[in-house]
Structures are given as C-alpha cells and as structure tokens.
Design a protein around this motif. Structure first.
Motif, PDB file in Angstrom:
ATOM      1  N   LYS A   1     -11.310  11.955  43.335  1.00  0.00           N
ATOM      2  CA  LYS A   1     -10.530  11.044  42.501  1.00  0.00           C
ATOM      3  C   LYS A   1      -9.046  11.413  42.486  1.00  0.00           C
ATOM      4  O   LYS A   1      -8.207  10.587  42.164  1.00  0.00           O
ATOM      5  CB  LYS A   1     -11.065  11.055  41.068  1.00  0.00           C
ATOM      6  CG  LYS A   1     -12.488  10.504  40.936  1.00  0.00           C
ATOM      7  CD  LYS A   1     -12.945  10.560  39.491  1.00  0.00           C
ATOM      8  CE  LYS A   1     -14.376  10.045  39.361  1.00  0.00           C
ATOM      9  NZ  LYS A   1     -14.863  10.131  37.943  1.00  0.00           N
ATOM     10  N   LEU A   2      -8.748  12.667  42.820  1.00  0.00           N
ATOM     11  CA  LEU A   2      -7.366  13.118  42.827  1.00  0.00           C
ATOM     12  C   LEU A   2      -6.690  12.774  44.146  1.00  0.00           C
ATOM     13  O   LEU A   2      -7.294  12.860  45.206  1.00  0.00           O
ATOM     14  CB  LEU A   2      -7.294  14.630  42.592  1.00  0.00           C
ATOM     15  CG  LEU A   2      -7.803  15.131  41.234  1.00  0.00           C
ATOM     16  CD1 LEU A   2      -7.756  16.655  41.184  1.00  0.00           C
ATOM     17  CD2 LEU A   2      -6.983  14.536  40.100  1.00  0.00           C
ATOM     18  N   LYS A   3      -5.420  12.388  44.059  1.00  0.00           N
ATOM     19  CA  LYS A   3      -4.655  12.021  45.251  1.00  0.00           C
ATOM     20  C   LYS A   3      -3.906  13.202  45.846  1.00  0.00           C
ATOM     21  O   LYS A   3      -3.478  13.159  46.995  1.00  0.00           O
ATOM     22  CB  LYS A   3      -3.653  10.903  44.904  1.00  0.00           C
ATOM     23  CG  LYS A   3      -4.302   9.642  44.346  1.00  0.00           C
ATOM     24  CD  LYS A   3      -5.262   9.023  45.346  1.00  0.00           C
ATOM     25  CE  LYS A   3      -5.836   7.718  44.792  1.00  0.00           C
ATOM     26  NZ  LYS A   3      -6.837   7.128  45.726  1.00  0.00           N
ATOM     27  N   ARG A   4      -3.751  14.262  45.061  1.00  0.00           N
ATOM     28  CA  ARG A   4      -3.053  15.454  45.549  1.00  0.00           C
ATOM     29  C   ARG A   4      -3.758  16.677  44.987  1.00  0.00           C
ATOM     30  O   ARG A   4      -4.689  16.554  44.206  1.00  0.00           O
ATOM     31  CB  ARG A   4      -1.584  15.430  45.135  1.00  0.00           C
ATOM     32  CG  ARG A   4      -1.341  15.324  43.638  1.00  0.00           C
ATOM     33  CD  ARG A   4       0.151  15.096  43.382  1.00  0.00           C
ATOM     34  NE  ARG A   4       0.509  15.163  41.975  1.00  0.00           N
ATOM     35  CZ  ARG A   4       0.426  14.146  41.132  1.00  0.00           C
ATOM     36  NH1 ARG A   4      -0.024  12.978  41.548  1.00  0.00           N
ATOM     37  NH2 ARG A   4       0.813  14.278  39.869  1.00  0.00           N
ATOM     38  N   HIS A   5      -3.300  17.849  45.375  1.00  0.00           N
ATOM     39  CA  HIS A   5      -3.954  19.089  44.976  1.00  0.00           C
ATOM     40  C   HIS A   5      -3.202  19.749  43.816  1.00  0.00           C
ATOM     41  O   HIS A   5      -1.979  19.698  43.747  1.00  0.00           O
ATOM     42  CB  HIS A   5      -4.035  20.059  46.159  1.00  0.00           C
ATOM     43  CG  HIS A   5      -4.980  19.612  47.225  1.00  0.00           C
ATOM     44  ND1 HIS A   5      -4.582  18.780  48.254  1.00  0.00           N
ATOM     45  CD2 HIS A   5      -6.307  19.854  47.410  1.00  0.00           C
ATOM     46  CE1 HIS A   5      -5.623  18.537  49.040  1.00  0.00           C
ATOM     47  NE2 HIS A   5      -6.666  19.177  48.555  1.00  0.00           N
ATOM     48  N   TYR A   6      -3.989  20.366  42.930  1.00  0.00           N
ATOM     49  CA  TYR A   6      -3.438  21.036  41.758  1.00  0.00           C
ATOM     50  C   TYR A   6      -3.889  22.491  41.726  1.00  0.00           C
ATOM     51  O   TYR A   6      -5.024  22.808  42.092  1.00  0.00           O
ATOM     52  CB  TYR A   6      -3.898  20.349  40.464  1.00  0.00           C
ATOM     53  CG  TYR A   6      -3.349  18.956  40.291  1.00  0.00           C
ATOM     54  CD1 TYR A   6      -2.153  18.740  39.615  1.00  0.00           C
ATOM     55  CD2 TYR A   6      -4.026  17.849  40.815  1.00  0.00           C
ATOM     56  CE1 TYR A   6      -1.640  17.470  39.460  1.00  0.00           C
ATOM     57  CE2 TYR A   6      -3.521  16.573  40.665  1.00  0.00           C
ATOM     58  CZ  TYR A   6      -2.332  16.385  39.982  1.00  0.00           C
ATOM     59  OH  TYR A   6      -1.821  15.122  39.841  1.00  0.00           O
ATOM     60  N   VAL A   7      -2.981  23.344  41.271  1.00  0.00           N
ATOM     61  CA  VAL A   7      -3.283  24.752  41.076  1.00  0.00           C
ATOM     62  C   VAL A   7      -3.241  25.040  39.582  1.00  0.00           C
ATOM     63  O   VAL A   7      -2.283  24.663  38.901  1.00  0.00           O
ATOM     64  CB  VAL A   7      -2.261  25.643  41.809  1.00  0.00           C
ATOM     65  CG1 VAL A   7      -2.438  27.103  41.408  1.00  0.00           C
ATOM     66  CG2 VAL A   7      -2.417  25.500  43.315  1.00  0.00           C
ATOM     67  N   THR A   8      -4.277  25.716  39.074  1.00  0.00           N
ATOM     68  CA  THR A   8      -4.335  26.087  37.663  1.00  0.00           C
ATOM     69  C   THR A   8      -4.541  27.587  37.556  1.00  0.00           C
ATOM     70  O   THR A   8      -5.415  28.148  38.217  1.00  0.00           O
ATOM     71  CB  THR A   8      -5.490  25.360  36.939  1.00  0.00           C
ATOM     72  OG1 THR A   8      -5.293  23.943  37.062  1.00  0.00           O
ATOM     73  CG2 THR A   8      -5.539  25.737  35.470  1.00  0.00           C
ATOM     74  N   VAL A   9      -3.722  28.217  36.715  1.00  0.00           N
ATOM     75  CA  VAL A   9      -3.814  29.655  36.480  1.00  0.00           C
ATOM     76  C   VAL A   9      -4.307  29.868  35.055  1.00  0.00           C
ATOM     77  O   VAL A   9      -3.683  29.378  34.102  1.00  0.00           O
ATOM     78  CB  VAL A   9      -2.447  30.341  36.683  1.00  0.00           C
ATOM     79  CG1 VAL A   9      -2.543  31.825  36.349  1.00  0.00           C
ATOM     80  CG2 VAL A   9      -1.963  30.143  38.113  1.00  0.00           C
ATOM     81  N   GLU A  10      -5.424  30.580  34.907  1.00  0.00           N
ATOM     82  CA  GLU A  10      -5.980  30.873  33.596  1.00  0.00           C
ATOM     83  C   GLU A  10      -6.196  32.369  33.450  1.00  0.00           C
ATOM     84  O   GLU A  10      -6.379  33.084  34.438  1.00  0.00           O
ATOM     85  CB  GLU A  10      -7.315  30.137  33.390  1.00  0.00           C
ATOM     86  CG  GLU A  10      -7.194  28.623  33.389  1.00  0.00           C
ATOM     87  CD  GLU A  10      -8.524  27.959  33.125  1.00  0.00           C
ATOM     88  OE1 GLU A  10      -9.058  28.111  32.018  1.00  0.00           O
ATOM     89  OE2 GLU A  10      -9.036  27.290  34.040  1.00  0.00           O
ATOM     90  N   ARG A  11      -6.198  32.825  32.222  1.00  0.00           N
ATOM     91  CA  ARG A  11      -6.326  34.245  31.929  1.00  0.00           C
ATOM     92  C   ARG A  11      -7.674  34.789  32.402  1.00  0.00           C
ATOM     93  O   ARG A  11      -8.728  34.249  32.069  1.00  0.00           O
ATOM     94  CB  ARG A  11      -6.187  34.479  30.427  1.00  0.00           C
ATOM     95  CG  ARG A  11      -6.268  35.949  30.020  1.00  0.00           C
ATOM     96  CD  ARG A  11      -6.163  36.097  28.500  1.00  0.00           C
ATOM     97  NE  ARG A  11      -6.199  37.494  28.127  1.00  0.00           N
ATOM     98  CZ  ARG A  11      -5.146  38.293  28.091  1.00  0.00           C
ATOM     99  NH1 ARG A  11      -3.954  37.809  28.392  1.00  0.00           N
ATOM    100  NH2 ARG A  11      -5.247  39.555  27.757  1.00  0.00           N
ATOM    101  N   GLY A  12      -7.623  35.860  33.222  1.00  0.00           N
ATOM    102  CA  GLY A  12      -8.824  36.570  33.613  1.00  0.00           C
ATOM    103  C   GLY A  12      -9.754  35.822  34.544  1.00  0.00           C
ATOM    104  O   GLY A  12     -10.915  36.213  34.707  1.00  0.00           O
ATOM    105  N   ARG A  13      -9.273  34.762  35.188  1.00  0.00           N
ATOM    106  CA  ARG A  13     -10.136  33.970  36.063  1.00  0.00           C
ATOM    107  C   ARG A  13      -9.445  33.746  37.400  1.00  0.00           C
ATOM    108  O   ARG A  13      -8.201  33.781  37.490  1.00  0.00           O
ATOM    109  CB  ARG A  13     -10.473  32.619  35.425  1.00  0.00           C
ATOM    110  CG  ARG A  13     -11.138  32.738  34.065  1.00  0.00           C
ATOM    111  CD  ARG A  13     -11.490  31.393  33.484  1.00  0.00           C
ATOM    112  NE  ARG A  13     -12.503  30.716  34.263  1.00  0.00           N
ATOM    113  CZ  ARG A  13     -12.986  29.502  33.969  1.00  0.00           C
ATOM    114  NH1 ARG A  13     -12.514  28.849  32.921  1.00  0.00           N
ATOM    115  NH2 ARG A  13     -13.927  28.948  34.711  1.00  0.00           N
ATOM    116  N   PRO A  14     -10.220  33.490  38.472  1.00  0.00           N
ATOM    117  CA  PRO A  14      -9.586  33.164  39.749  1.00  0.00           C
ATOM    118  C   PRO A  14      -8.747  31.896  39.625  1.00  0.00           C
ATOM    119  O   PRO A  14      -9.015  31.036  38.773  1.00  0.00           O
ATOM    120  CB  PRO A  14     -10.781  32.946  40.695  1.00  0.00           C
ATOM    121  CG  PRO A  14     -11.931  33.629  40.035  1.00  0.00           C
ATOM    122  CD  PRO A  14     -11.694  33.534  38.570  1.00  0.00           C
TER     123      PRO A  14
END
Length: 236
Positions: free
Chosen positions: A20-33
């Motif tokens: 459903k997404l048209k582009r790529h997103y990067v998410t940074v969360e605490r203590g997770r890859p």
C-alpha cells in the motif's frame, strides 16, 4: 536479521513489505532493530536504502537509546505545549478516581488521587489527550487556512496516533496528524501542515516536492530542522 556496518556502528534492520505504500520508510525505536517498510525489494536493495539513511539512523539511535529519566512530575515541573514549557502544579486530590490534567493560560494543573507527584508514564496519556483536544480545536482550523493560502486541497484531515511519525498524507490525500504536533511551536505546526498539503501533489520527497514546499513556505528549513531532532521515523 541483516546487519549493515556504518563506521563503528552496526545497524540491524528488519523489512516489512507493504504494497500500500508508494515509498520506503525507516523507523527507529528504542531497543529494537530498525524497521524498513515499503514495496517489496531485494535484500541488496534493502541494504542500499538503509545505507542511504545510515547517518540519520545512527543519530536517532543515539537519541532514543539514551537512559530513561524516572523523574516524577511534581509541582514546579514543566510540560510542553505549542513550543513553550509551562509551570505544572500537581495537587493531591484523594476524592477522584483517576488523575486529571487541565490547562490555564499560564500553567498545567494535575490532580492526582495518590499523592503530590505523578510518574511520567501516568502523565503521558493525559498530555496526549490534551494535545488531541487542542489539535481538533486549533490544528484542523489551520489546515483549512493553509488550503486557502496555498490553493492545495486535501480530502479531509484528522488526528491519529502514529507510532513513529508526526503526520501523513494518504494516497487519497487525507491528512493525518499525531496529537503531539501540538507540543511544537505554531510555526513548526504550520510547516507540518504545508509539508503534508504539498504531498497531495507530489507524493515523494523529490526536487519538485521541495520546490513546492519552498514556494508556499519559504522559511521551511528551520522548522524542518526542528523536526529532524525528533525520534520519529522519516521517509526514505
């Protein structure tokens, strides 16, 4: 999970395909890859996307992985709203069942049944509820203002809790804003609105997109830099 070496930093990521997404997103969360989401791509292409944002990822990891503060909110603490911090008064109010938060023109007042201090995890949902109410009252009105100013039209706007974003423009041009946008200054709030309105025309962060942003919000770089200091995700 794959790992990218960036200087002395090892960046581990996982990929979540989303057609459903048209582009790529990067998410940074605490203590997770690191989470990479978007259209299906090969591992080599995933690595290229992560490498492209490696410096940003490293900076955000340093930010979100700082030691947690366990300081309780007490009278004299300060809470943020609309780009400012306000004096907070915590009142021990035994007769109520749940903590309550109100805001006057100059201070936050927290009523708490269990004492004259309240932990950060207890104040967070109260503050988000306050932000949500103010966003419905003020932010959606600003969306209509900027639609008139820019001539750009959305197909509606609403308030929504994201895990890792300030705002979004859907494929159907519906604008969505995290309640926490209300902790930002009005200038940054306006920038977020214009940014998302420009996505009704240009879905990706292309040169054409940034030219459109600059056309309608010439001083966009300073509020954009403010948002870059946040730990929320960013589009690739």
């Amino acid at each position: 999970m794959p790992i990218l070496r960036y200087g002395q930093t090892a960046i581990e990521w996982r990929f979540q395909p989303d057609a459903k997404l048209k582009r790529h997103y990067v998410t940074v969360e605490r203590g997770r890859p690191v989470l990479l989401r978007g259209p299906q791509v090969s591992k080599a292409e995933q690595e290229a996307l992560v490498r492209r944002r490696a410096r940003w990822i490293r900076e955000k990891q340093e930010l979100v992985n700082q030691p947690l503060r366990n300081d309780a909110i007490v009278t004299g603490s300060r809470l943020r709203y609309s780009g400012r911090t306000y004096f907070t008064e915590v009142r021990h109010t035994p007769g109520i069942g749940q903590p309550r938060l109100t805001f006057t023109a100059s201070r936050f007042i927290v009523e708490h049944p269990d004492g004259s201090s309240i932990p950060p995890e207890a104040i967070a949902p109260l503050l988000e509820g306050f932000y949500r109410n103010r966003a419905h009252e003020k932010l959606l009105q600003r969306v209509r203002y900027w639609e008139r100013q820019t001539g750009l039209q959305s197909c509606g706007a609403r308030i929504r809790h994201f895990e890792s974003r300030w705002a979004s423009c859907s494929g159907n041009n519906v604008l969505e804003f995290h309640p926490r946008v209300m902790e930002l200054s009005t200038t940054v709030q306006d920038y977020v609105i214009v940014h998302e309105l420009c996505h009704t025309v240009e879905k990706n962060h292309t040169k054409a997109f940034w030219s459109l942003v600059a056309q309608h919000f010439p001083e966009w770089r300073r509020p954009h830099a403010t948002l870059e200091q946040a730990a929320f995700g960013d589009a690739v």
